[in-house]
Design a protein around this motif. Structure first.
Motif, short mmCIF file in Angstrom:
data_model
loop_
_atom_site.label_atom_id
_atom_site.label_comp_id
_atom_site.label_asym_id
_atom_site.label_seq_id
_atom_site.Cartn_x
_atom_site.Cartn_y
_atom_site.Cartn_z
N UNK A 34 0.87 -1.18 0.00
CA UNK A 34 0.00 0.00 0.00
C UNK A 34 0.90 1.23 0.00
N UNK A 35 0.77 2.02 -1.03
CA UNK A 35 1.56 3.24 -1.10
C UNK A 35 0.61 4.42 -1.00
N UNK A 36 0.96 5.32 -0.13
CA UNK A 36 0.13 6.51 0.10
C UNK A 36 0.91 7.71 -0.43
N UNK A 37 0.26 8.51 -1.26
CA UNK A 37 0.99 9.68 -1.74
C UNK A 37 1.30 10.62 -0.59
N UNK A 38 2.39 11.29 -0.72
CA UNK A 38 2.81 12.21 0.33
C UNK A 38 1.80 13.36 0.40
N UNK A 39 1.34 13.62 1.60
CA UNK A 39 0.31 14.65 1.74
C UNK A 39 0.92 15.95 2.24
N UNK A 40 0.21 16.99 1.98
CA UNK A 40 0.62 18.29 2.49
C UNK A 40 -0.38 18.70 3.55
N UNK A 41 0.14 19.13 4.62
CA UNK A 41 -0.69 19.49 5.75
C UNK A 41 -1.28 20.89 5.54
N UNK A 42 -2.58 20.98 5.81
CA UNK A 42 -3.26 22.27 5.70
C UNK A 42 -2.99 23.05 6.98
N UNK A 43 -2.27 24.13 6.84
CA UNK A 43 -1.90 24.93 8.03
C UNK A 43 -2.55 26.30 8.02
N UNK A 44 -3.73 26.38 7.44
CA UNK A 44 -4.39 27.68 7.39
C UNK A 44 -4.99 28.06 8.73
N UNK A 45 -5.42 27.11 9.54
CA UNK A 45 -5.98 27.42 10.86
C UNK A 45 -4.86 27.84 11.80
N UNK A 46 -5.18 28.75 12.74
CA UNK A 46 -4.18 29.26 13.67
C UNK A 46 -3.66 28.15 14.59
#
Length: 149
Positions: free
Chosen positions: A95-107
């Protein structure tokens, strides 16, 4: 001469065997000789049979050894193939999971800096551990932290 010697002489005399007794003894000896010959022939036959069976067993053991060597080679080939197929299956089913980008819009969910995992000597040799522009109170030597509320 004494009476004892004459009696001993009379008893000690041998009489000759009669022809009938000699024939009977000859028949007895010939029968024994024939039985011994028969027994010896049986022994030789048994010896030959045992020798032939021993030779047959050696041939069968040699054949079995060849079969075992061939089977061991086949087992080695199948083991190698099995390992290759297991590796292929593991790679296929991985199982390969694509590298995700974390949503850092919230304070509350601001990205953090990576943790410096160097040993202490390397970290102190590189400079101060605390970045002074982020904590101005830490630069003031008279600063006493307030107790926790």
């Amino acid at each position: 001469m004494s009476l004892l010697n004459t009696a001993a002489r009379r008893i000690a005399r041998h009489r000759a065997a009669t022809p009938a007794e000699l024939r009977q003894e000859n028949r007895l000896l010939l029968n024994r000789q024939a039985a011994a010959d028969d027994f010896f022939a049986l022994l030789m036959k048994d010896r030959d049979e045992v020798h032939n069976l021993w030779r047959h067993a050696e041939e069968k053991a040699a054949d079995a050894e060849i079969v075992v060597v061939c089977q061991q080679a086949q087992i080695d080939e199948l083991t190698a193939e099995n390992l290759a197929l297991k590796a292929k299956l593991a790679n296929t089913a991985a199982v390969t999971v694509p590298e995700m980008e974390r949503d850092t819009t919230a304070f509350e969910d601001q990205a953090t800096e990576p943790i410096d995992a160097r040993d202490l000597q390397a970290r102190f040799a590189a400079g101060p551990v605390v970045d002074l522009h982020h904590s101005p109170q830490a630069a003031d030597p008279t600063h006493i932290p307030a107790p926790a509320a």
